[in-house]
Motif scaffolding. Structure first.
Motif, PDB file in Angstrom:
ATOM      1  N   ASN A 125      -3.930  18.454   5.847  1.00 46.72           N
ATOM      2  CA  ASN A 125      -4.837  19.313   5.165  1.00 46.72           C
ATOM      3  C   ASN A 125      -6.285  18.385   5.372  1.00 46.72           C
ATOM      4  O   ASN A 125      -6.656  17.343   5.248  1.00 46.72           O
ATOM      5  CB  ASN A 125      -4.760  18.803   3.607  1.00 46.72           C
ATOM      6  N   LYS A 126      -7.113  19.286   5.971  1.00 41.56           N
ATOM      7  CA  LYS A 126      -8.395  18.716   6.747  1.00 41.56           C
ATOM      8  C   LYS A 126      -9.382  18.157   5.419  1.00 41.56           C
ATOM      9  O   LYS A 126     -10.234  17.246   5.816  1.00 41.56           O
ATOM     10  CB  LYS A 126      -9.047  19.645   7.349  1.00 41.56           C
ATOM     11  N   GLU A 127      -9.293  19.027   4.265  1.00 34.57           N
ATOM     12  CA  GLU A 127     -10.091  18.228   3.043  1.00 34.57           C
ATOM     13  C   GLU A 127      -9.762  16.891   2.986  1.00 34.57           C
ATOM     14  O   GLU A 127     -10.343  15.959   2.590  1.00 34.57           O
ATOM     15  CB  GLU A 127     -10.000  19.346   1.944  1.00 34.57           C
ATOM     16  N   ARG A 128      -8.097  16.841   2.803  1.00 33.80           N
ATOM     17  CA  ARG A 128      -7.982  15.464   2.497  1.00 33.80           C
ATOM     18  C   ARG A 128      -8.183  14.299   3.640  1.00 33.80           C
ATOM     19  O   ARG A 128      -8.314  13.184   3.280  1.00 33.80           O
ATOM     20  CB  ARG A 128      -6.351  15.275   2.220  1.00 33.80           C
ATOM     21  N   MET A 129      -8.127  14.582   4.938  1.00 35.26           N
ATOM     22  CA  MET A 129      -8.223  13.783   5.851  1.00 35.26           C
ATOM     23  C   MET A 129      -9.813  13.105   5.882  1.00 35.26           C
ATOM     24  O   MET A 129     -10.192  12.034   5.929  1.00 35.26           O
ATOM     25  CB  MET A 129      -8.023  14.373   7.111  1.00 35.26           C
ATOM     26  N   ASN A 130     -10.783  14.538   5.578  1.00 35.46           N
ATOM     27  CA  ASN A 130     -12.040  13.955   5.340  1.00 35.46           C
ATOM     28  C   ASN A 130     -12.418  13.038   4.476  1.00 35.46           C
ATOM     29  O   ASN A 130     -13.202  12.274   4.210  1.00 35.46           O
ATOM     30  CB  ASN A 130     -13.037  15.224   5.357  1.00 35.46           C
ATOM     31  N   ASN A 131     -11.571  13.218   3.319  1.00 32.33           N
ATOM     32  CA  ASN A 131     -11.935  12.506   1.980  1.00 32.33           C
ATOM     33  C   ASN A 131     -11.456  11.001   2.401  1.00 32.33           C
ATOM     34  O   ASN A 131     -12.018  10.095   2.036  1.00 32.33           O
ATOM     35  CB  ASN A 131     -10.983  12.874   0.858  1.00 32.33           C
ATOM     36  N   LEU A 132     -10.366  10.882   3.239  1.00 33.33           N
ATOM     37  CA  LEU A 132      -9.919   9.542   3.676  1.00 33.33           C
ATOM     38  C   LEU A 132     -10.917   9.106   4.537  1.00 33.33           C
ATOM     39  O   LEU A 132     -11.093   7.759   4.438  1.00 33.33           O
ATOM     40  CB  LEU A 132      -8.538   9.749   4.139  1.00 33.33           C
ATOM     41  N   ILE A 133     -11.207   9.805   5.426  1.00 27.85           N
ATOM     42  CA  ILE A 133     -12.403   9.104   6.354  1.00 27.85           C
ATOM     43  C   ILE A 133     -13.661   8.705   5.641  1.00 27.85           C
ATOM     44  O   ILE A 133     -14.031   7.539   5.863  1.00 27.85           O
ATOM     45  CB  ILE A 133     -12.834  10.160   7.342  1.00 27.85           C
ATOM     46  N   TRP A 134     -14.024   9.645   4.660  1.00 24.50           N
ATOM     47  CA  TRP A 134     -15.088   9.084   3.741  1.00 24.50           C
ATOM     48  C   TRP A 134     -15.032   7.692   2.889  1.00 24.50           C
ATOM     49  O   TRP A 134     -15.901   6.859   3.105  1.00 24.50           O
ATOM     50  CB  TRP A 134     -15.611  10.224   2.664  1.00 24.50           C
ATOM     51  N   ILE A 135     -13.649   7.618   2.485  1.00 24.44           N
ATOM     52  CA  ILE A 135     -13.439   6.318   1.851  1.00 24.44           C
ATOM     53  C   ILE A 135     -13.411   5.244   2.788  1.00 24.44           C
ATOM     54  O   ILE A 135     -13.747   4.098   2.266  1.00 24.44           O
ATOM     55  CB  ILE A 135     -11.957   6.739   1.456  1.00 24.44           C
ATOM     56  N   HIS A 136     -12.927   5.645   4.003  1.00 28.66           N
ATOM     57  CA  HIS A 136     -12.663   4.370   4.942  1.00 28.66           C
ATOM     58  C   HIS A 136     -14.319   3.754   5.311  1.00 28.66           C
ATOM     59  O   HIS A 136     -14.467   2.852   5.387  1.00 28.66           O
ATOM     60  CB  HIS A 136     -12.240   4.934   6.357  1.00 28.66           C
ATOM     61  N   ASN A 137     -15.235   4.881   5.519  1.00 33.36           N
ATOM     62  CA  ASN A 137     -16.525   4.376   5.907  1.00 33.36           C
ATOM     63  C   ASN A 137     -17.492   3.882   4.706  1.00 33.36           C
ATOM     64  O   ASN A 137     -18.547   3.324   5.093  1.00 33.36           O
ATOM     65  CB  ASN A 137     -17.152   5.772   6.405  1.00 33.36           C
ATOM     66  N   ASN A 138     -16.893   4.344   3.385  1.00 34.26           N
ATOM     67  CA  ASN A 138     -18.055   3.781   2.404  1.00 34.26           C
ATOM     68  C   ASN A 138     -17.413   2.828   1.550  1.00 34.26           C
ATOM     69  O   ASN A 138     -18.205   2.172   0.642  1.00 34.26           O
ATOM     70  CB  ASN A 138     -18.395   5.160   1.579  1.00 34.26           C
ATOM     71  N   LEU A 139     -16.033   2.631   1.407  1.00 37.03           N
ATOM     72  CA  LEU A 139     -15.480   1.847   0.420  1.00 37.03           C
ATOM     73  C   LEU A 139     -14.554   0.689   0.906  1.00 37.03           C
ATOM     74  O   LEU A 139     -14.392  -0.342   0.625  1.00 37.03           O
ATOM     75  CB  LEU A 139     -14.577   2.512  -0.595  1.00 37.03           C
ATOM     76  N   ALA A 140     -14.017   0.943   2.242  1.00 39.13           N
ATOM     77  CA  ALA A 140     -12.896   0.167   2.813  1.00 39.13           C
ATOM     78  C   ALA A 140     -13.707  -1.034   3.511  1.00 39.13           C
ATOM     79  O   ALA A 140     -13.368  -1.207   4.885  1.00 39.13           O
ATOM     80  CB  ALA A 140     -11.964   0.933   3.532  1.00 39.13           C
ATOM     81  N   GLY A 141     -14.123  -2.089   2.965  1.00 39.49           N
ATOM     82  CA  GLY A 141     -14.780  -3.254   3.487  1.00 39.49           C
ATOM     83  C   GLY A 141     -13.972  -4.323   2.917  1.00 39.49           C
ATOM     84  O   GLY A 141     -13.343  -4.501   1.994  1.00 39.49           O
ATOM     85  N   GLY A 142     -14.385  -5.414   3.764  1.00 44.81           N
ATOM     86  CA  GLY A 142     -13.948  -7.000   3.366  1.00 44.81           C
ATOM     87  C   GLY A 142     -12.219  -7.070   3.638  1.00 44.81           C
ATOM     88  O   GLY A 142     -11.492  -6.297   4.297  1.00 44.81           O
ATOM     89  N   SER A 143     -11.915  -8.192   3.256  1.00 44.94           N
ATOM     90  CA  SER A 143     -10.457  -8.623   3.300  1.00 44.94           C
ATOM     91  C   SER A 143      -9.363  -7.801   2.406  1.00 44.94           C
ATOM     92  O   SER A 143      -9.715  -7.310   1.788  1.00 44.94           O
ATOM     93  CB  SER A 143     -10.438 -10.224   3.040  1.00 44.94           C
ATOM     94  N   THR A 144      -8.123  -8.204   2.888  1.00 41.18           N
ATOM     95  CA  THR A 144      -7.165  -7.416   2.088  1.00 41.18           C
ATOM     96  C   THR A 144      -5.966  -8.467   1.421  1.00 41.18           C
ATOM     97  O   THR A 144      -5.899  -9.274   2.057  1.00 41.18           O
ATOM     98  CB  THR A 144      -6.347  -6.800   3.298  1.00 41.18           C
ATOM     99  N   ASN A 145      -5.838  -8.032   0.119  1.00 37.97           N
ATOM    100  CA  ASN A 145      -4.767  -8.560  -0.388  1.00 37.97           C
ATOM    101  C   ASN A 145      -3.875  -7.270  -1.026  1.00 37.97           C
ATOM    102  O   ASN A 145      -4.188  -6.549  -1.496  1.00 37.97           O
ATOM    103  CB  ASN A 145      -5.295  -9.272  -1.880  1.00 37.97           C
ATOM    104  N   ILE A 146      -2.601  -7.707  -0.608  1.00 36.24           N
ATOM    105  CA  ILE A 146      -1.408  -6.859  -0.953  1.00 36.24           C
ATOM    106  C   ILE A 146      -0.955  -7.281  -2.503  1.00 36.24           C
ATOM    107  O   ILE A 146      -0.788  -8.518  -2.957  1.00 36.24           O
ATOM    108  CB  ILE A 146      -0.213  -6.984  -0.239  1.00 36.24           C
ATOM    109  N   LEU A 147      -1.140  -6.380  -3.457  1.00 37.02           N
ATOM    110  CA  LEU A 147      -0.999  -6.711  -4.846  1.00 37.02           C
ATOM    111  C   LEU A 147       0.596  -6.417  -5.483  1.00 37.02           C
ATOM    112  O   LEU A 147       1.057  -7.011  -6.154  1.00 37.02           O
ATOM    113  CB  LEU A 147      -1.952  -5.716  -5.567  1.00 37.02           C
ATOM    114  N   HIS A 148       1.292  -5.311  -4.581  1.00 40.60           N
ATOM    115  CA  HIS A 148       2.441  -4.910  -5.110  1.00 40.60           C
ATOM    116  C   HIS A 148       3.076  -4.265  -3.837  1.00 40.60           C
ATOM    117  O   HIS A 148       2.381  -3.325  -3.384  1.00 40.60           O
ATOM    118  CB  HIS A 148       2.361  -4.342  -6.206  1.00 40.60           C
ATOM    119  N   VAL A 149       4.502  -4.714  -3.658  1.00 47.29           N
ATOM    120  CA  VAL A 149       5.250  -3.749  -2.801  1.00 47.29           C
ATOM    121  C   VAL A 149       6.697  -3.977  -3.204  1.00 47.29           C
ATOM    122  O   VAL A 149       7.183  -4.506  -3.498  1.00 47.29           O
ATOM    123  CB  VAL A 149       4.990  -4.117  -1.397  1.00 47.29           C
ATOM    124  N   ASP A 150       7.219  -2.445  -3.060  1.00 49.21           N
ATOM    125  CA  ASP A 150       8.648  -2.441  -3.184  1.00 49.21           C
ATOM    126  C   ASP A 150       9.194  -0.996  -2.293  1.00 49.21           C
ATOM    127  O   ASP A 150       8.228  -0.671  -1.666  1.00 49.21           O
ATOM    128  CB  ASP A 150       9.264  -2.339  -4.521  1.00 49.21           C
TER     129      ASP A 150
END
Length: 458
Positions: A359-384
């Motif tokens: 779905n191109k709309e969902r892909m474009n949304n994720l690209i926008w999120i990457h370019n505008n929000l996805a900054g800084g270091s990473t902490n994994i908060l939960h995984v199962d």
């Protein structure tokens, strides 16, 4: 490369810039956080690494010389979506002429203008169409990454080889008149009796020969400088770097500059990290790819807890879900894109995934999120097995929390954010919650079944 296809075709026929290092355009911060290196932008192009790379081809794109025009028609939309660079297939004439995907290179200087190997144009088009495509990309702020095949050549004539005592297909007489090659330029020769990087029976270039170095990157009219200065390429994707030493990539890049990434097809994180250090270049994060395959095809998100190149050295990691060689993550592929587009590293999206399969709309949304929000270091908060939650801590932005849910029902969890008494929302639109974080920064978030949510400050 589609190795089996290429070997089969080849065996049948044989029987018959001044940019300084545009490295991933990210600088390593503490805990592997990264930011765009805007100092390396040139001529109005977006800094490589400030957005997302598009692999602008797939295996067996339509033959007939139309592909450069197809790419030209899409660069404006890709740029508007947040793409900063496009990676295109090997552009020069190869042994299989109008049918070749370019990974069997014959004449490095024939971009579709000489009548050799069964055609004038390449599979992708003419030299003029290639340059028009590069110009169109530049006009839309996109860098163009050339796919460079340096390990082997194909299509030479048979000649007596004094180093083997027989005949080999090592007599290359390209119509461009550039980079003639003979047995001395390949393994075995007077320098090496053999080479562990030999691939598929093709003549294997010897990079220790000064003549080969001169023509590939050192001369004023070398392949590297011609691609940069005449055609207009901005960077390099090096094919099959297991076939030669990392210093080759390092020397090439030091000579001509440009973003550089190697295809080191291996899941060993230490090997990937070591290669990037020696080559002073980036590498595709095959460790991440195989862990995502385990997570999404094996239905066990715990695999995302394992080591990957982006966790080891985010500034050198180019992440991907699919490429022209392999497409094994089929189940919930959009979840894999939600992973790489919210995490560290430089993400690459695949032409068919973007243009046809997802779905191109969902892909474009994720690209926008990457370019505008996805900054800084990473902490994994939960995984199962079914759930994965991670926090990006922000760099000149608010950061985010991504919640990937591989189960068949809605899931909710309390997590610790970086935001105190702050209204947050899901930027994917999958949840309509707009909770306020507690003074202690905790908040409950949710994710829909077999999907994801991405939370940040409203």
């Amino acid at each position: 490369m589609k190795y089996l296809k290429l070997i089969g075709i080849t065996c049948l026929m044989l029987c018959l810039f001044n940019c300084s290092q545009d490295e991933i355009a990210t600088e390593e911060q503490s805990n592997h956080s990264t930011k765009p290196n805007t100092s390396n932008a040139k001529n109005g192009l977006k800094p490589i690494g400030s957005g997302v790379m598009m692999q602008a081809f797939y295996w067996d794109v339509p033959a007939g010389g139309t592909w450069w025009n197809t790419v030209s028609s899409k660069v404006a939309d890709w740029s508007n979506a947040g793409i900063d660079a496009i990676w295109v297939p090997p552009a020069s004439k190869a042994q299989n002429g109008p049918f070749s995907m370019g990974y069997d290179p014959f004449d490095y200087y024939d971009f579709g203008e000489y009548n050799q190997m069964g055609s004038i144009e390449t599979r992708f088009g003419s030299r003029t169409e290639l340059i028009n495509m590069v110009n169109a990309a530049h006009q839309n702020g996109l860098s163009v990454i050339a796919d460079i095949v340096l390990n082997h050549n194909s299509g030479g004539d048979s000649e007596a080889n004094p180093y083997t005592g027989g005949n080999t297909w090592t007599d290359f007489n390209p119509m461009s008149g550039n980079f003639y090659r003979s047995a001395t330029d390949f393994h075995a020769n007077n320098v090496h009796s053999n080479d562990t990087g030999a691939f598929g029976g093709f003549p294997d270039l010897c990079h220790h020969q000064n003549y080969v170095q001169d023509w590939l990157w050192k001369n004023s009219n070398s392949v590297a400088k011609y691609y940069r200065d005449v055609i207009g390429f901005d960077g390099w994707r090096f094919d099959y770097v297991k076939g030669f030493e990392p210093w080759v990539v390092k020397d090439w890049k030091n000579e001509v500059g440009g973003f550089s990434v190697g295809e080191l097809w291996d899941s060993n994180v230490s090997l990937l990290d070591s290669w990037t250090s020696s080559a002073e270049a980036s590498a595709f994060d095959f460790a991440c790819y195989y862990k995502m395959k385990d997570a999404f095809m094996g239905n066990n998100l715990n695999a995302l807890n394992d080591n990957m190149l982006w966790k080891q050295n985010a500034s050198r990691a180019v992440t991907f879900v699919t490429n022209h060689d392999t497409d094994e993550i089929i189940n919930n592929k959009i979840l894999a894109y939600a992973y790489i587009l919210t995490h560290e590293g430089y993400p690459t999206i695949f032409y068919k995934d973007y243009e046809e399969w997802l779905n191109k709309e969902r892909m474009n949304n994720l690209i926008w999120i990457h370019n505008n929000l996805a900054g800084g270091s990473t902490n994994i908060l939960h995984v199962d097995n079914d759930e994965y939650i991670a926090r990006r801590n922000g760099y000149n932005n608010s950061g985010l929390v991504v919640y990937i849910n591989n189960s068949n029902s809605w899931q909710e969890r309390w997590i610790e954010t970086n935001w105190s008494s702050t209204v947050i929302k899901d930027y994917t639109g999958h949840s309509n919650w707009e909770p306020t974080t507690q003074s202690g920064k905790w908040v409950k978030i949710q994710a829909p079944p077999n999907s994801y949510s991405v939370w940040s400050v409203k």
